[in-house]
Enzyme design. Structure first.
Site, mmCIF file in Angstrom:
data_model
loop_
_atom_site.group_PDB
_atom_site.id
_atom_site.type_symbol
_atom_site.label_atom_id
_atom_site.label_comp_id
_atom_site.label_asym_id
_atom_site.label_seq_id
_atom_site.Cartn_x
_atom_site.Cartn_y
_atom_site.Cartn_z
ATOM 1 N N ARG A 172 -5.142 -0.845 2.471
ATOM 2 C CA ARG A 172 -5.921 -1.207 3.637
ATOM 3 C C ARG A 172 -7.258 -0.141 4.062
ATOM 4 N NH1 ARG A 172 -1.600 1.336 7.116
ATOM 5 N NH2 ARG A 172 -1.484 2.806 5.361
ATOM 6 N N CYS A 181 5.240 -0.168 4.315
ATOM 7 C CA CYS A 181 6.094 -0.179 2.806
ATOM 8 C C CYS A 181 6.819 0.657 2.162
ATOM 9 C CB CYS A 181 4.630 -0.832 2.051
ATOM 10 S SG CYS A 181 3.385 -1.463 2.846
ATOM 11 N N CYS A 206 1.237 3.102 3.129
ATOM 12 C CA CYS A 206 1.498 1.910 4.694
ATOM 13 C C CYS A 206 3.011 2.424 4.974
ATOM 14 C CB CYS A 206 1.177 0.976 3.973
ATOM 15 S SG CYS A 206 2.817 -0.212 5.583
ATOM 16 N N ASP A 235 0.659 -1.131 -0.323
ATOM 17 C CA ASP A 235 0.127 0.343 0.329
ATOM 18 C C ASP A 235 1.229 1.364 -0.157
ATOM 19 O OD1 ASP A 235 -1.879 1.758 0.714
ATOM 20 O OD2 ASP A 235 -3.225 1.028 2.535
#
Length: 236
Positions: free
Chosen positions: A152, A128, A125, A122
């Site tokens: 998400r 991430c 995120c 994502d």
């Protein structure tokens, strides 16, 4: 809808490749549907009287009359080390299903490739973003990283819109890097893109957060796993 229709077909075909499925229409799914659970496919489970079902919300054990649902892992404790039978079964499913999504992935290929991992990601995120910042360390260790989308907050969230813009972009790597680095990027998110199908696939796999790393054998490792730990998992 085109991608989701293809996704359902892929599930049906892939299941027939490695098991004799108990088809979902043999279950009474009224109660499951009432709570928002849709059964994609089932197979014999490890608990007497229950089938192991892949659903739009992950994997569950469902009684054959459709009235009871169990969530969790079943372990075989007869061996020296407990064996997670649920994860073992799900790993086989993930491995098979991913084969039909390789053309949709954003791939960062290691020059001296030893392993391939698939990462549900994502753009919004922070973990991430951290994994993306450290991509070179994975590539230098011989680990090819392949991205699939998992917004998400859902398809309508900021991440959902950004991920759709990424998969609509001509240069997907430039787009995903810009969003993960929180740089301005103008992109089209209204093309026919596979983000919804990726999201549905991740949910059926049991992905609840990002990053979620799928190993070559189908095991799922949550979080931004450091290279050293990831290599230990890959060598198991």
């Amino acid at each position: 809808m085109q991608y989701l229709t293809s996704l359902l077909a892929i599930f049906a075909i892939s299941y027939s490749l490695f098991s004799t499925p108990v088809f979902a229409d043999e279950l009474d799914t009224r109660y499951l549907n009432r709570i928002g659970i849709e059964v994609i496919s089932t197979e014999p489970g490890e608990i007497d009287g229950y089938v192991r079902a892949v659903t739009n919300q992950g994997m569950f054990y469902i009684s054959k009359d459709g009235k009871k649902l169990l969530s969790g892992n079943v372990f075989d404790i007869t061996q020296e080390e407990p064996e997670n039978l649920t994860e073992k079964g799900m790993a086989s499913i993930r491995k098979e299903m991913l084969k039909d999504f390789t053309d949709d992935m954003i791939v960062y290929e290691a020059d001296d490739e030893k392993y391939k991992v698939t990462v549900f990601t994502d753009t919004t995120c922070s973990y991430c973003q951290r994994l993306h910042e450290n991509l070179d360390s994975y590539l230098n260790a011989g680990i090819t990283v392949r991205y699939l989308a998992f917004p998400r907050g859902g398809l309508g969230s900021k991440g959902g819109q950004e991920l759709q813009a990424v998969w609509c972009a001509d240069d997907k790597k430039a787009a995903i890097s810009a969003f993960k680095n929180e740089e301005s990027y103008r992109g089209n998110s209204s093309c026919n893109n596979p983000v919804e199908a990726h999201y549905a696939l991740g949910k059926s796999f049991g992905v609840t957060g990002t990053p979620a790393i799928i190993l070559p054998d189908g095991r799922l490792i949550p979080g931004a796993v450091p290279v050293r730990r990831l290599l230990l998992e890959l060598r198991k």
